[in-house]
Scaffold this motif. Structure first.
Motif, PDB file in Angstrom:
ATOM      1  N   LYS A 212     -45.029  23.156  19.027  1.00 51.25           N
ATOM      2  CA  LYS A 212     -44.396  24.589  19.702  1.00 51.25           C
ATOM      3  C   LYS A 212     -44.107  23.914  20.995  1.00 51.25           C
ATOM      4  N   ALA A 213     -44.951  23.050  21.767  1.00 45.10           N
ATOM      5  CA  ALA A 213     -44.758  22.401  23.001  1.00 45.10           C
ATOM      6  C   ALA A 213     -43.456  21.851  22.853  1.00 45.10           C
ATOM      7  N   ALA A 214     -43.048  20.893  21.975  1.00 46.00           N
ATOM      8  CA  ALA A 214     -41.829  20.056  21.821  1.00 46.00           C
ATOM      9  C   ALA A 214     -40.797  20.956  21.652  1.00 46.00           C
ATOM     10  N   LEU A 215     -40.828  21.961  20.890  1.00 44.37           N
ATOM     11  CA  LEU A 215     -39.829  22.978  20.805  1.00 44.37           C
ATOM     12  C   LEU A 215     -39.465  23.754  21.920  1.00 44.37           C
ATOM     13  N   ALA A 216     -40.377  23.920  22.804  1.00 42.96           N
ATOM     14  CA  ALA A 216     -40.180  24.764  24.203  1.00 42.96           C
ATOM     15  C   ALA A 216     -39.254  23.783  25.073  1.00 42.96           C
ATOM     16  N   ARG A 217     -39.673  22.519  25.144  1.00 41.21           N
ATOM     17  CA  ARG A 217     -38.992  21.549  25.938  1.00 41.21           C
ATOM     18  C   ARG A 217     -37.751  21.368  25.494  1.00 41.21           C
ATOM     19  N   VAL A 218     -37.510  21.112  24.158  1.00 40.97           N
ATOM     20  CA  VAL A 218     -36.195  20.910  23.655  1.00 40.97           C
ATOM     21  C   VAL A 218     -35.292  22.334  23.712  1.00 40.97           C
ATOM     22  N   GLU A 219     -35.755  23.450  23.693  1.00 44.70           N
ATOM     23  CA  GLU A 219     -34.937  24.739  24.099  1.00 44.70           C
ATOM     24  C   GLU A 219     -34.651  24.895  25.625  1.00 44.70           C
ATOM     25  N   ALA A 220     -35.514  24.204  26.141  1.00 41.64           N
ATOM     26  CA  ALA A 220     -34.984  24.397  27.800  1.00 41.64           C
ATOM     27  C   ALA A 220     -34.019  23.484  28.131  1.00 41.64           C
ATOM     28  N   SER A 221     -33.994  22.160  27.527  1.00 39.24           N
ATOM     29  CA  SER A 221     -33.047  21.227  27.628  1.00 39.24           C
ATOM     30  C   SER A 221     -31.636  21.781  27.132  1.00 39.24           C
ATOM     31  N   LEU A 222     -31.797  22.331  25.990  1.00 42.13           N
ATOM     32  CA  LEU A 222     -30.407  22.747  25.317  1.00 42.13           C
ATOM     33  C   LEU A 222     -29.802  23.897  26.243  1.00 42.13           C
ATOM     34  N   TRP A 356      -4.313  10.555  21.470  1.00 48.39           N
ATOM     35  CA  TRP A 356      -4.953  10.533  22.825  1.00 48.39           C
ATOM     36  C   TRP A 356      -5.630  11.907  23.114  1.00 48.39           C
ATOM     37  N   MET A 357      -5.208  13.068  22.560  1.00 50.00           N
ATOM     38  CA  MET A 357      -5.941  14.324  22.674  1.00 50.00           C
ATOM     39  C   MET A 357      -6.778  14.672  21.638  1.00 50.00           C
ATOM     40  N   SER A 358      -7.249  13.904  20.640  1.00 51.31           N
ATOM     41  CA  SER A 358      -8.147  14.102  19.658  1.00 51.31           C
ATOM     42  C   SER A 358      -9.425  13.503  20.262  1.00 51.31           C
ATOM     43  N   GLY A 359     -10.787  14.208  19.550  1.00 50.36           N
ATOM     44  CA  GLY A 359     -11.960  13.636  19.976  1.00 50.36           C
ATOM     45  C   GLY A 359     -12.418  14.371  21.507  1.00 50.36           C
ATOM     46  N   GLY A 360     -13.351  13.849  22.185  1.00 51.93           N
ATOM     47  CA  GLY A 360     -13.940  14.323  23.282  1.00 51.93           C
ATOM     48  C   GLY A 360     -15.034  13.648  23.999  1.00 51.93           C
ATOM     49  N   VAL A 361     -15.364  14.220  25.162  1.00 53.96           N
ATOM     50  CA  VAL A 361     -16.559  13.409  25.694  1.00 53.96           C
ATOM     51  C   VAL A 361     -17.613  14.172  25.437  1.00 53.96           C
ATOM     52  N   GLN A 362     -18.814  13.464  25.039  1.00 46.37           N
ATOM     53  CA  GLN A 362     -20.318  13.924  24.646  1.00 46.37           C
ATOM     54  C   GLN A 362     -21.013  13.692  25.910  1.00 46.37           C
ATOM     55  N   LEU A 363     -21.406  14.594  26.472  1.00 50.48           N
ATOM     56  CA  LEU A 363     -22.217  14.475  27.925  1.00 50.48           C
ATOM     57  C   LEU A 363     -23.694  14.832  27.560  1.00 50.48           C
ATOM     58  N   LEU A 364     -23.886  15.912  26.791  1.00 53.97           N
ATOM     59  CA  LEU A 364     -25.240  16.076  26.387  1.00 53.97           C
ATOM     60  C   LEU A 364     -25.299  16.304  24.954  1.00 53.97           C
ATOM     61  N   GLY A 365     -26.568  16.468  24.354  1.00 51.02           N
ATOM     62  CA  GLY A 365     -26.777  16.550  23.009  1.00 51.02           C
ATOM     63  C   GLY A 365     -25.855  17.831  22.312  1.00 51.02           C
ATOM     64  N   ASN A 366     -25.721  18.919  23.041  1.00 51.18           N
ATOM     65  CA  ASN A 366     -24.930  20.035  22.565  1.00 51.18           C
ATOM     66  C   ASN A 366     -23.951  20.312  23.474  1.00 51.18           C
ATOM     67  N   LEU A 367     -23.403  19.451  24.148  1.00 48.74           N
ATOM     68  CA  LEU A 367     -22.302  19.629  25.310  1.00 48.74           C
ATOM     69  C   LEU A 367     -21.142  18.757  25.115  1.00 48.74           C
ATOM     70  N   SER A 368     -20.005  19.064  24.490  1.00 46.13           N
ATOM     71  CA  SER A 368     -19.107  18.148  24.165  1.00 46.13           C
ATOM     72  C   SER A 368     -17.561  18.838  24.922  1.00 46.13           C
TER      73      SER A 368
END
Length: 524
Positions: A212-222, A356-368
């Motif tokens: 539960k603690a790990a899930l709370a931290r992951v949700e905060a990061s996401l 050159w317009m395909s793909g993307g930049v992955q900055l965070l786990g859920n931010l592309s």
């Protein structure tokens, strides 16, 4: 076996500990119930050599046949022995091996796990992405081996997270606690899913608290990634609205023409892009990745010429008569839609992104950040700067502003107002064509393309202030960001309704919009 898989055999040499696939392993993977075949597959994959990989790949490609207890690998219309690779006669009554979906999934995961040992960094990264969320402990030996051999820090961290996710199902409490602590630092959305799925299965109270603690931290990061993603989506939507509304800011904001065919002028720009794409595919296939650079001026000219033709043939007779202009341009929009259906068909057409317009930049786990969206944002800024320079720094811009603020005096000063009207309308139409060119890179191109944006474009122009480019920018970005943030709370439909209500309330309080028009005509 397809050529795209040949690199797998060439790069996978697990030295020292690898052993050749045995006859029992071949039969175990090929025959029996699904669970037994999966068990045999995982056992063989944990210590595989190149022949094992080749056999698993052939089985995944439906290139394996059987007769009795004999197994044959089919390659280039020839039957090969899976152990020796030698050509053997194929019995005429040999049957295809049936692979259930679950087994196919396991084979794909096994092949991906074997790619973790590839010498190519890109191949290893793709394998890690495929295996993210894997919970089968049978993969641990191979993942541990890949983790020990990995030299790229970012990939090593991902392997560690993958290993922790698998260890959540371990029978050892200490290993589960350690895995929960490791996963707490993850920013991958799949980690959240793994933790949620594991929570109801966990029986130990201490481990449950750790999960539960790990899930709370992951949700905060996401949550931060979601907020930044919503911000980027809002800016992206705002840039599209800006492109759509810039042309309307000229035809409606500066000229006062309620052009209901503005969306169809965008559609013409999108179809012009489609035509240029087809020409490059047919005559210049080697330069296909650069077709968009040629499509931009073509889309502008196609819509600008259509706009000029409409202004000279219909709209110039309706200045000062807004209701008649609205009805006439609405009829023109229907005619243009039918014209496109007659030429290109009623179905949507496909416009491909350049490489050159395909793909993307992955900055965070859920931010592309997709490249096509980034390019459109930059394109919108470039078009905005070009229009601002044209209106404020050129002779045409001076005449447009003069005619807009006081037509009789401009005419008395020798300005050909009829010609300026045509130029201005053609310019606004051409910018609509540029918007269509940009929209072709992020959505479908069809006869109804413009219908989804015409209302939003009018809202942007009215909210920003009629005839005000700065107001158009503020309104487009504000509406785009507000709409995306509201979507996260209320859903797309309620968000649209809420935005419309906010605009109505704002216009009631400030009818002139964010920026009021300045000049004698506005002060009169």
């Amino acid at each position: 076996m397809p050529l795209r898989h040949l690199f797998l055999i060439a790069t996978l040499f697990i030295a020292a500990t690898a052993h050749a696939i045995s006859a029992d392993e071949v039969k175990g993977i090929t025959f029996g119930d699904v669970e037994a075949r999966v068990t045999a597959l995982n056992k063989a994959a944990a210590d595989a050599d190149e022949k094992t990989v080749a056999f698993i790949q052939a089985l995944s490609d439906d290139a394996v046949k059987t007769r009795g207890d004999k197994v044959f690998v089919i390659k280039d219309d020839k039957a090969l022995d899976p152990l020796s690779g030698a050509e053997v006669p194929l019995p005429p009554d040999a049957e295809d091996v049936i692979n259930p979906n679950f087994l196919r999934s396991e084979m794909d995961n096994a092949l991906a796990a074997l790619k973790l040992l590839s010498k190519d960094e890109t191949t290893r990264a793709a394998a890690i992405k495929t295996l993210t969320g894997e919970t089968d402990e049978a993969r641990l030996p191979l993942i541990d081996k890949a983790y020990a051999a990995e030299t790229v820090p970012s990939l090593k961290d991902k392997l560690e997270m993958m290993r922790a996710a698998i260890l959540l199902g371990s029978s050892d409490k200490a290993r589960r606690l350690d895995a929960a602590a490791q996963l707490a630092g993850s920013t991958n959305p799949i980690t959240k899913t793994v933790l949620i799925e594991r929570l109801p299965l966990e029986t130990d109270a201490d481990v449950k608290v750790a999960l539960k603690a790990a899930l709370a931290r992951v949700e905060a990061s996401l949550a931060w990634g979601d907020k930044l993603g919503a911000m980027f989506s809002g800016i992206s939507l705002g840039s599209i609205l800006l492109l759509v509304a810039l042309g309307l800011a000229i035809t409606y904001g500066l000229m006062g023409v309620i052009n209901m065919a503005h969306g169809e002028l965008m559609m013409i720009g999108a179809y012009a892009t489609y035509v240029v794409q087809g020409l490059f595919q047919k005559y210049l296939p080697g330069a296909f990745d650069w077709y968009l650079l040629a499509a931009v001026p073509v889309a502008f000219m196609a819509s600008a010429l259509m706009g000029a033709a409409l202004e000279r043939s219909v709209i110039r007779f309706l200045y000062g008569r807004p209701l008649e202009t609205l009805l006439a341009t609405w009829g023109i929009s229907l005619m243009l839609q039918q014209l496109v259906r007659s030429i290109f068909g009623a179905q949507n057409v496909g416009v491909e992104n350049p490489v050159w317009m395909s793909g993307g930049v992955q900055l965070l786990g859920n931010l592309s950040l997709p490249y096509n969206r980034l390019v459109i944002i930059a394109f919108a800024v470039a078009v905005l700067l070009g229009v601002a320079w044209l209106i404020s720094k050129t002779r045409l811009g001076l005449f447009v502003r003069g005619v807009t603020q006081n037509r009789p005096i401009a005419s008395c000063m020798g300005v050909n107002t009829a010609r300026i009207d045509t130029y201005a309308f053609a310019l606004g139409s051409g910018i609509a064509g540029l918007a269509g060119c940009a929209l072709s890179q992020v959505g479908n191109v069809g006869p109804d393309l413009g219908q989804g944006y015409i209302v939003d474009a009018f809202m942007v122009v009215v909210l920003g202030g009629v005839g005000q480019l700065a107001g158009t920018v503020y309104a487009a970005m504000g509406l785009g960001i507000l709409n995306k943030f509201l979507e996260g709370w209320t859903g797309a439909v309620l968000a649209k309704i809420a935005v419309l209500v906010i605009i109505i309330v704002f216009i009631q309080k400030r009818p002139q919009g964010i920026f009021a028009m300045k000049g004698r005509s506005a002060e009169a």
